[in-house]
Structures are given as C-alpha cells and as structure tokens.
Write an enzyme that holds these catalytic residues in place. Structure first.
Site, mmCIF file in Angstrom:
data_model
loop_
_atom_site.group_PDB
_atom_site.id
_atom_site.type_symbol
_atom_site.label_atom_id
_atom_site.label_comp_id
_atom_site.label_asym_id
_atom_site.label_seq_id
_atom_site.Cartn_x
_atom_site.Cartn_y
_atom_site.Cartn_z
ATOM 1 N N LYS A 42 -67.399 -25.694 -4.483
ATOM 2 C CA LYS A 42 -66.956 -24.680 -3.516
ATOM 3 C C LYS A 42 -67.936 -24.494 -2.374
ATOM 4 O O LYS A 42 -67.536 -24.182 -1.258
ATOM 5 C CB LYS A 42 -66.729 -23.328 -4.219
ATOM 6 C CG LYS A 42 -65.437 -23.282 -5.019
ATOM 7 C CD LYS A 42 -64.993 -21.853 -5.252
ATOM 8 C CE LYS A 42 -63.691 -21.791 -6.008
ATOM 9 N NZ LYS A 42 -63.331 -20.443 -6.435
ATOM 10 N N LYS B 63 -57.451 -31.734 -8.841
ATOM 11 C CA LYS B 63 -56.573 -30.778 -9.533
ATOM 12 C C LYS B 63 -55.652 -30.080 -8.523
ATOM 13 O O LYS B 63 -56.000 -29.946 -7.341
ATOM 14 C CB LYS B 63 -57.381 -29.769 -10.349
ATOM 15 C CG LYS B 63 -58.177 -28.804 -9.528
ATOM 16 C CD LYS B 63 -58.735 -27.677 -10.375
ATOM 17 C CE LYS B 63 -59.391 -26.685 -9.424
ATOM 18 N NZ LYS B 63 -59.842 -25.460 -9.935
ATOM 19 N N LYS C 187 -54.803 -24.059 -4.890
ATOM 20 C CA LYS C 187 -54.336 -23.270 -3.741
ATOM 21 C C LYS C 187 -55.028 -23.727 -2.474
ATOM 22 O O LYS C 187 -54.514 -23.547 -1.381
ATOM 23 C CB LYS C 187 -54.727 -21.798 -3.925
ATOM 24 C CG LYS C 187 -54.124 -21.116 -5.096
ATOM 25 C CD LYS C 187 -54.752 -19.736 -5.288
ATOM 26 C CE LYS C 187 -54.743 -19.387 -6.755
ATOM 27 N NZ LYS C 187 -55.208 -18.060 -7.091
HETATM 28 P P1 AMP Z 1 -57.558 -19.257 -10.298
HETATM 29 O O1 AMP Z 1 -56.328 -19.210 -9.501
HETATM 30 O O2 AMP Z 1 -58.548 -20.264 -9.823
HETATM 31 O O3 AMP Z 1 -58.153 -17.898 -10.549
HETATM 32 O O4 AMP Z 1 -57.111 -19.811 -11.727
HETATM 33 C C1 AMP Z 1 -56.362 -19.027 -12.627
HETATM 34 C C2 AMP Z 1 -56.185 -19.768 -13.930
HETATM 35 O O5 AMP Z 1 -55.393 -20.952 -13.712
HETATM 36 C C3 AMP Z 1 -57.499 -20.258 -14.548
HETATM 37 O O6 AMP Z 1 -57.419 -20.106 -15.963
HETATM 38 C C4 AMP Z 1 -57.563 -21.716 -14.183
HETATM 39 O O7 AMP Z 1 -58.297 -22.478 -15.104
HETATM 40 C C5 AMP Z 1 -56.071 -22.103 -14.216
HETATM 41 N N1 AMP Z 1 -55.806 -23.239 -13.316
HETATM 42 C C6 AMP Z 1 -56.016 -23.288 -11.977
HETATM 43 N N2 AMP Z 1 -55.659 -24.496 -11.463
HETATM 44 C C7 AMP Z 1 -55.207 -25.229 -12.524
HETATM 45 C C8 AMP Z 1 -54.692 -26.556 -12.666
HETATM 46 N N3 AMP Z 1 -54.554 -27.368 -11.607
HETATM 47 N N4 AMP Z 1 -54.324 -26.979 -13.896
HETATM 48 C C9 AMP Z 1 -54.442 -26.156 -14.976
HETATM 49 N N5 AMP Z 1 -54.924 -24.902 -14.910
HETATM 50 C C10 AMP Z 1 -55.300 -24.426 -13.713
#
Ligand code: AMP
Ligand code: TRP
Length: 334
Positions: free
Chosen positions: A114, A198, A201
C-alpha cells in the site's frame, strides 16, 4: 479454563464491496452467525490511514452496513457497529503500539504494497494499522476471525501481540490467541483481468471485479471480457497451475454452484471456456443482483441504518469497557 468462542471481523468502508469480499469474507460471516456469537465492525479508523473524502466516508460506512444486511447479517443476532464509535479501539491500539515491535511491523507485506515506492510519504497510521487491527479483535477477547487470505499475516501479528502482552504483564491466557478462519478455495479471488493480482476495490479497471451493486448487464459483460484460456477446460486441476485466470473462474463457479472442483472439471472437461462463462454468468446474476437491489433499497432509509449502528455501538461498548477496565489494571494505568 475453557474460553467462550467469539467471532470478530472488520471490513473497511472504502466503497463498493465486490465478489472477493463476498466469497472471502461476508458469506462466512453469515454462516458463522448461526453457530456463534459474532461482532462485525465497519473499520472507519482503518480506512483513514489513507485520505478519505469525509462526505464519501460517511456514505461508505452506511453502504457497508447495507451490504452486511443485504448479504444476510442479522442485527438482532450479531453486533454490527462502526469502529470509531467505540473509543476503546483507539485506546487499546495505543497500548498495543507499546507492546508491538518495529521489527514485526517491518515485515508486513500489506504496508509494503500500500505504501508503494515512496514509504516516507505514507501515513504513520498506515504503518501501525496492524496494531489497531489487533486491538479490534482483542478488545472483545475474540477467539475466531473470519478473513480472506490477505489478512493472514495481520492475524499472526495479533497473536504475537496477545502473547507478548500476556507474558509482559504476567497474565497467562488473559488475551486468547485469535484463530483465523480462512475459506479454502475462495480465500483469494483474483482479478478478472490479471489472475496474479487479487480482486480489489483499488484496481483501476472496473472490468477486473464484480461489484455487489452490478446489474445483470454489467455482470454479463464483465464475465464475457474476463481473461480465460484458449485451450479447452482440462480434466485435471494440475493442468491449471499456470493458468491463474482460468482457475479463478472455475473456483468462483465451484463455490457459487456449491459443487466441488473435481466435479466441475468432470462435468466441463473438453468444453470451451465460453460454456463455463455462460453458466457462471447465470449463477452470478441470480446470486449477486438481489444483493445489489437490497443494498440500494436499504440505502433509501439511512436513519434505519444509523439506528442499527447505534444499537450495535451500545452492545459493543459494554463488552469493550468491561475488558478495558481489566486491561488498564494489568498495565498499571489509574
Ligand atoms: P477489505 O475490503 O480490504 O476491508 O476486506 C474485507 C474482507 O474481504 C477481508 O476479510 C479480506 O480478506 C476479504 N477480501 C478482500 N479482497 C478479497 C479477495 N480478492 N478474495 C478473497 N477475500 C478478499
Ligand atoms: N484489515 C482488514 C482488511 O483490510 C480489516 C480489519 C480491520 C479486520 N480490523 C479487523 C479484519 C479485525 C478482521 C479483524 O480487510
């Protein structure tokens, strides 16, 4: 002493949840709610480790709550609230800043990703982000944490912090060592454009992800454009090892159709990827578009969402204050 099981997880309110969040985290949240006591938090303090437009941040917090509800979280069963409304998160994070070690933080790969090439310009908050995450979990003495694979390293750090606190303050078993709950095949949903990255967003192209708010037309276009493979679908998973985009589509299909990977390959081997894509599009439309419609509907009544947050805050704060009293005592704070 047998410890009560308690689930905690957090999602950042940075707008637009996608299929990776849904399969990697939210579906698991909903499943766990049936089995255990659960606390689900919209982590707004984590979001501001990179600059957020204040108006957008407020909307994104409500949109994340709406997404929680639309995917099936029940505020009568689970505690749903936003992190900044319970001040104990920030207080415990400070204590953990003094327990956690610089060497531990220097190993965090998410910070490296990041912060990019100019680390001097990253916020201090981004650097100590994992300490705040440990505080989120341990403020409630949570034992289980459902997350995607990208959060595994942060969870390990939370365990190290818990362990060091218990040693330093001579209070064995005071903090539990939280266990990650990471789904097997969908712990890392990949970008539809580049199977080595991965789904996220922050990736520029919207074609890289399926958003929970996408309509049928958008889902159909994105899957059609998704990278796959020019060869036919093989009958053996090993043959997909160097084809991350193809494997990703098959993984998503397997998860949404609730069919094992082996069965999917049995059924589809020898066919073109266009066959898989048509079936996957239909399944995604029937699973995702109702969620998107429900999010839109819930967002029309913001005061209802605010009430849910307020109720959640009250419940979370009671547990947090009780635990903080003991934590302050252990550290010697009056
Ligand atoms: P975040 O939006 O980064 O706060 O992520 C929220 C949850 O979604 C966390 O548990 C992440 O590990 C999971 N997550 C985010 N992106 C992915 C992805 N591409 N594949 C699987 N899990 C994800
Ligand atoms: N860091 C997590 C993410 O980016 C979000 C998060 C913050 C979290 N606090 C947490 C996840 C506590 C689990 C438990 O996805």
């Amino acid at each position: 002493m047998s410890k009560k099981k308690l689930v905690f997880s957090g999602v950042q309110p940075t707008g637009n949840l996608h299929l990776g969040n849904y399969l990697g985290a939210l579906k698991n949240f909903v499943y766990l709610q049936k089995e255990m006591e659960c606390i689900y938090c919209v982590v707004d303090l984590h979001a501001i480790t990179v600059f957020q437009n204040p108006k957008e941040l407020k909307n994104n917090v409500l949109e994340t709550v709406a997404s929680f509800l639309a995917t099936g979280l029940n505020p009568e069963k689970s505690v749903i609230f936003n992190q900044s409304s319970v001040s104990g998160h920030a207080e415990l994070a400070w204590i953990f800043n003094c327990v956690s070690r610089i060497g531990w933080l220097n190993r965090m790969t998410q910070f490296k990703d990041k912060a990019g090439s100019d680390k001097e310009k990253a916020s201090v908050g981004l650097y100590i982000y994992p300490n705040l995450m440990a505080s989120d979990i341990l403020l409630y003495k949570a034992t289980h944490v459902p997350v995607g694979a990208d959060q595994k390293q942060h969870l390990e750090l939370s365990r190290d912090i818990a362990q060091k606190f218990n040693n330093d303050f001579n209070c064995k078993d005071f903090f539990p060592l939280p266990e990650p709950l990471i789904p097997k095949n969908v712990s890392r949903i990949m970008s539809l454009r580049d199977g080595t990255k991965k789904m996220s967003k922050s990736e520029e192209s919207d074609y890289s992800r399926i958003n929970l708010k996408d309509n049928a037309d958008e889902i159909s276009k994105k899957i059609k454009k998704a990278k796959s493979d020019s060869e036919q679908i093989p009958n053996n998973l090993k043959l997909l090892e160097n084809k991350p985009e193809a494997l990703n589509l098959i993984n998503i299909y397997s998860e949404i159709s609730k069919t094992s990977l082996e069965k999917v390959l049995n059924e589809m081997s020898g066919k073109e990827y266009s066959y898989l894509k048509t079936k996957l599009t239909d399944l995604l439309i029937s699973e995702i578009t109702p969620v998107g419609k429900e999010i839109a509907k819930l967002l029309r009544d913001k005061s209802h969402l605010m009430k849910i947050l307020e109720k959640g805050r009250e419940k979370a704060n009671i547990i947090a204050e009780e635990n903080l009293k003991n934590i302050r005592e252990k550290v010697g704070l009056i």
